[in-house]
Design a protein around this motif. Structure first.
Motif, short mmCIF file in Angstrom:
data_model
loop_
_atom_site.label_atom_id
_atom_site.label_comp_id
_atom_site.label_asym_id
_atom_site.label_seq_id
_atom_site.Cartn_x
_atom_site.Cartn_y
_atom_site.Cartn_z
N PHE A 1 0.50 -0.46 -0.25
CA PHE A 1 0.36 0.00 -0.10
C PHE A 1 1.11 1.68 -0.06
O PHE A 1 0.10 2.14 -0.64
N LEU A 2 2.16 0.67 0.48
CA LEU A 2 3.25 2.64 0.97
C LEU A 2 3.81 2.72 0.02
O LEU A 2 4.08 3.86 -0.58
N GLU A 3 4.58 0.90 -0.82
CA GLU A 3 5.77 1.54 -1.34
C GLU A 3 4.88 0.25 -2.75
O GLU A 3 6.37 -1.20 -2.81
N PRO A 4 4.25 0.68 -3.61
CA PRO A 4 3.85 0.14 -4.53
C PRO A 4 4.60 -0.71 -5.73
O PRO A 4 5.33 0.56 -5.70
N ASP A 5 4.44 -1.78 -5.93
CA ASP A 5 5.90 -2.19 -7.30
C ASP A 5 4.40 -0.93 -8.97
O ASP A 5 3.57 -0.58 -8.59
N SER A 6 5.58 -0.31 -9.68
CA SER A 6 5.28 -0.08 -10.83
C SER A 6 4.37 -1.37 -11.94
O SER A 6 4.04 -1.88 -11.41
N TRP A 7 2.74 -0.01 -12.50
CA TRP A 7 1.33 -1.22 -12.93
C TRP A 7 2.47 -0.97 -14.04
O TRP A 7 2.22 0.16 -14.69
N GLU A 8 1.70 -2.49 -14.46
CA GLU A 8 1.76 -2.29 -16.26
C GLU A 8 0.70 -2.30 -16.97
O GLU A 8 -0.07 -3.52 -16.59
N THR A 9 0.26 -1.78 -17.68
CA THR A 9 -0.69 -1.15 -18.57
C THR A 9 -0.55 -2.21 -19.62
O THR A 9 0.12 -3.17 -19.67
N LEU A 10 -2.10 -2.44 -20.49
CA LEU A 10 -2.73 -3.62 -21.02
C LEU A 10 -1.23 -3.12 -22.49
O LEU A 10 -0.16 -4.52 -23.27
N ASP A 11 -0.65 -1.94 -23.01
CA ASP A 11 -0.25 -1.81 -23.31
C ASP A 11 1.72 -2.42 -23.69
O ASP A 11 2.23 -2.01 -24.59
N GLN A 12 1.99 -2.59 -22.37
CA GLN A 12 2.48 -3.45 -21.58
C GLN A 12 2.77 -4.85 -21.73
O GLN A 12 3.84 -5.23 -21.17
N GLN A 13 1.71 -5.37 -21.69
CA GLN A 13 1.32 -6.96 -21.64
C GLN A 13 1.89 -7.66 -22.66
O GLN A 13 1.32 -7.32 -24.26
N GLN A 14 1.88 -8.68 -23.06
CA GLN A 14 1.42 -9.65 -24.41
C GLN A 14 0.65 -10.74 -24.25
O GLN A 14 -0.09 -11.44 -23.13
N ILE A 15 -0.93 -10.61 -24.92
CA ILE A 15 -1.51 -10.53 -24.91
C ILE A 15 -1.78 -11.69 -25.09
O ILE A 15 -2.68 -13.16 -24.62
N PHE A 16 -1.64 -12.10 -26.51
CA PHE A 16 -0.84 -13.44 -26.75
C PHE A 16 0.29 -13.78 -27.55
O PHE A 16 0.70 -12.10 -28.08
N THR A 17 -0.33 -14.94 -28.05
CA THR A 17 1.61 -15.40 -28.36
C THR A 17 1.47 -15.41 -29.85
O THR A 17 0.39 -16.08 -30.42
N GLU A 18 2.17 -15.47 -30.56
CA GLU A 18 2.22 -16.30 -31.99
C GLU A 18 1.67 -17.27 -32.40
O GLU A 18 0.52 -17.53 -33.28
N GLU A 19 1.98 -18.31 -31.46
CA GLU A 19 1.57 -19.12 -31.43
C GLU A 19 -0.31 -20.04 -31.36
O GLU A 19 -1.27 -20.38 -31.72
N GLU A 20 -0.95 -19.19 -30.26
CA GLU A 20 -2.34 -18.56 -29.65
C GLU A 20 -2.69 -17.95 -31.39
O GLU A 20 -3.63 -18.40 -31.59
N LEU A 21 -1.83 -16.96 -32.10
CA LEU A 21 -2.56 -16.02 -32.98
C LEU A 21 -3.17 -17.65 -34.53
O LEU A 21 -3.90 -17.58 -35.11
N LYS A 22 -2.00 -18.24 -34.24
CA LYS A 22 -2.12 -19.41 -35.41
C LYS A 22 -2.87 -19.97 -35.96
O LYS A 22 -3.94 -20.13 -36.69
N GLU A 23 -3.36 -20.60 -34.27
CA GLU A 23 -4.20 -21.63 -34.07
C GLU A 23 -5.89 -21.12 -33.34
O GLU A 23 -6.70 -21.39 -34.19
N TYR A 24 -5.66 -20.18 -33.44
CA TYR A 24 -6.63 -18.74 -33.57
C TYR A 24 -6.56 -18.87 -35.31
O TYR A 24 -8.06 -19.14 -35.50
N GLU A 25 -6.41 -18.12 -35.91
CA GLU A 25 -6.67 -17.86 -37.34
C GLU A 25 -6.61 -20.16 -38.07
O GLU A 25 -8.25 -19.50 -39.46
N SER A 26 -6.33 -20.44 -37.42
CA SER A 26 -6.71 -21.38 -38.11
C SER A 26 -8.20 -22.31 -38.07
O SER A 26 -8.58 -22.77 -38.49
#
Length: 466
Positions: A334-359
């Motif tokens: 609460f007093l000394e928190p870590d920095s917060w990573e927003t969605l644009d700093q996150q990897q939402i999906f991998t290339e393998e997941e994207l290929k599987e989704y496209e398939s």
């Protein structure tokens, strides 16, 4: 126990098992007075709490759930039993059996609610059947997928119905966030898939321009002020100062809790928590900016709320009490928190997941194409059959017209639709009778049928005696 304590007991006990069921209760009570010395803001002695609209759970039976709770709240016996109920009694279904002791008026209302819900579900099933044009589907088998009521008894609301409703809502609401994350992931993969497909349709020069624009928008979106760690002192102090208009030097966690417990029920629920993150989200997302996606903003809000709940909600009932809140303010996070990573700093999906989704998308497109081709063939066959029937009909009409013309040329009367004569020429019926009854036959004729000779004599008699 007064009415306020009953309401709080209802929320405390049942929500530990049913997650958000009692978010729907509209509580109109006086707000807790704010310490004037702490806030330096003049407050009235009595502040009437604002009436908050009940949030939609997103469940397909949300309206039914709300109505059942509202009706049960009107029964004094059920409220009294709830005061002493514990989690084990709720989970085991013991509390649901208390339904047998509620008033007849309440049971009648619950029966009517269930009949209405069953009728609604049957309409949904019928619509599903009609959409697939398959009348052979078993209605009962389809109805089994609705696990929030006992469909085998569609007329009365019993203890089993309450037990099933509690368990279904608990399970569905617990999985709701997970489902939301999965849908968001698919949304992001679809965006990337469509972007890449669009790039394939461009020539090399335009493709470079689009790639450059895409990278520029990503950079622009990422260029935003620092986002405070959700639930940290810095984040709450910013709300205290900018949203509440209070002096940051006078920040007090207890007063903050009371300020943002909007309905004054003693808890911060999920909606009240999410409202605390608006200022942080506005740093990253602007609906007027092309590079900012509002769908991503709502996912970010959900991530923030889940994070705070995981850190603060000790008993995991998805409600934050004042005691839980105060204990959280004593932690280092609460007093000394870590920095917060927003969605644009996150990897939402991998290339393998994207290929599987496209398939998967490609497979669905193939199935749709095959269905489309089959439907087109069926349409062409129906059109061919229709053309053949039209040609037969036209030939038949021409044949009938040709036959009528021949009859007119021969002096015969035209035929009716069934081929019968429209009228009988004079003497034609008698001739027919004469053929059927030859000379010497003494069989009597029906009334109105006169032999030919007698008719001729009568005709002469009429002419000579006008």
């Amino acid at each position: 126990m007064n009415h306020r304590k009953i309401k709080i007991r209802w929320r405390t006990v049942l929500l530990q098992q049913c997650v958000l069921l009692l978010t729907y209760l509209v509580i109109t009570l006086e707000a807790v007075p704010i310490d004037v010395d702490k806030t330096k803001v003049q407050e009235e002695e009595h502040v009437e709490s604002a009436k908050v609209d009940n949030p939609d759970t997103g469940l397909y039976y949300d309206a039914y759930l709300r109505q059942v709770i509202d009706v049960l709240e009107t029964d004094q016996h059920f409220r009294e039993k709830l005061q002493t109920a514990d989690i084990d009694e709720i989970k085991s279904g013991k509390l649901s059996k208390e339904l047998d002791l509620v008033s007849h008026h309440v049971r009648t209302k619950l029966d009517e609610l269930k009949r209405q819900e069953v009728a609604r579900l049957r309409m949904l099933i019928k619509a599903k059947i009609d959409s697939f044009q398959d009348s052979g589907i078993d209605h009962q088998a389809l109805l089994k997928q609705f696990e929030h009521l006992n469909h085998q008894n569609p007329h009365t609301f019993e203890a089993k119905d309450l037990d099933m409703l509690i368990k279904a809502a608990t399970n569905d609401l617990e999985n709701y966030d997970k489902t939301h994350h999965e849908e968001f992931k698919k949304y992001e993969m679809m965006k990337e898939h469509e972007r890449r497909e669009y790039l394939k349709s461009l020539d090399e020069e335009k493709r470079r321009q689009e790639e450059s624009k895409y990278e520029e928008m990503k950079k622009k979106h990422g260029n935003h002020p620092k986002v405070n760690h959700p639930g940290s002192k810095d984040q709450l102090k910013e709300v205290w100062e900018e949203a509440d208009g209070l002096d940051p030097n006078d920040f007090d966690p207890k007063t903050f809790f009371k300020l943002h417990d909007v309905n004054n029920d003693g808890f911060l629920d999920e909606q009240e928590l999410e409202a605390l993150f608006t200022k942080e989200l506005e740093k990253v997302y602007d609906p007027n900016n092309e590079e900012d996606d509002m769908v991503e903003m709502e996912e970010e809000r959900l991530r923030m709320r889940e994070h705070v709940m995981n850190e603060v909600d000790i008993n995991k009932d998805r409600l934050v009490t004042l005691d839980e809140f105060m204990k959280a303010t004593e932690k280092r996070e609460f007093l000394e928190p870590d920095s917060w990573e927003t969605l644009d700093q996150q990897q939402i999906f991998t290339e393998e997941e994207l290929k599987e989704y496209e398939s998967h998308i490609s497979q669905q497109e193939d199935e749709l194409r095959k269905k489309g081709e089959e439907l087109q063939k069926q349409k062409e066959e129906l059109d061919r059959q229709n053309d053949h029937l039209q040609a037969q009909r036209q030939e038949l009409q021409q044949a009938v017209q040709h036959l009528e013309q021949k009859k007119l040329q021969q002096g015969l009367p035209p035929s009716g639709p069934g081929g019968e004569l429209k009228f009988q020429p004079p003497g034609s019926q008698a001739v027919g009778n004469a053929q059927n009854h030859p000379a010497g036959d003494t069989q009597s004729l029906p009334p109105g049928n006169i032999p030919i000779k007698e008719a001729a004599v009568q005709s002469d008699h009429v002419q000579t005696h006008p």
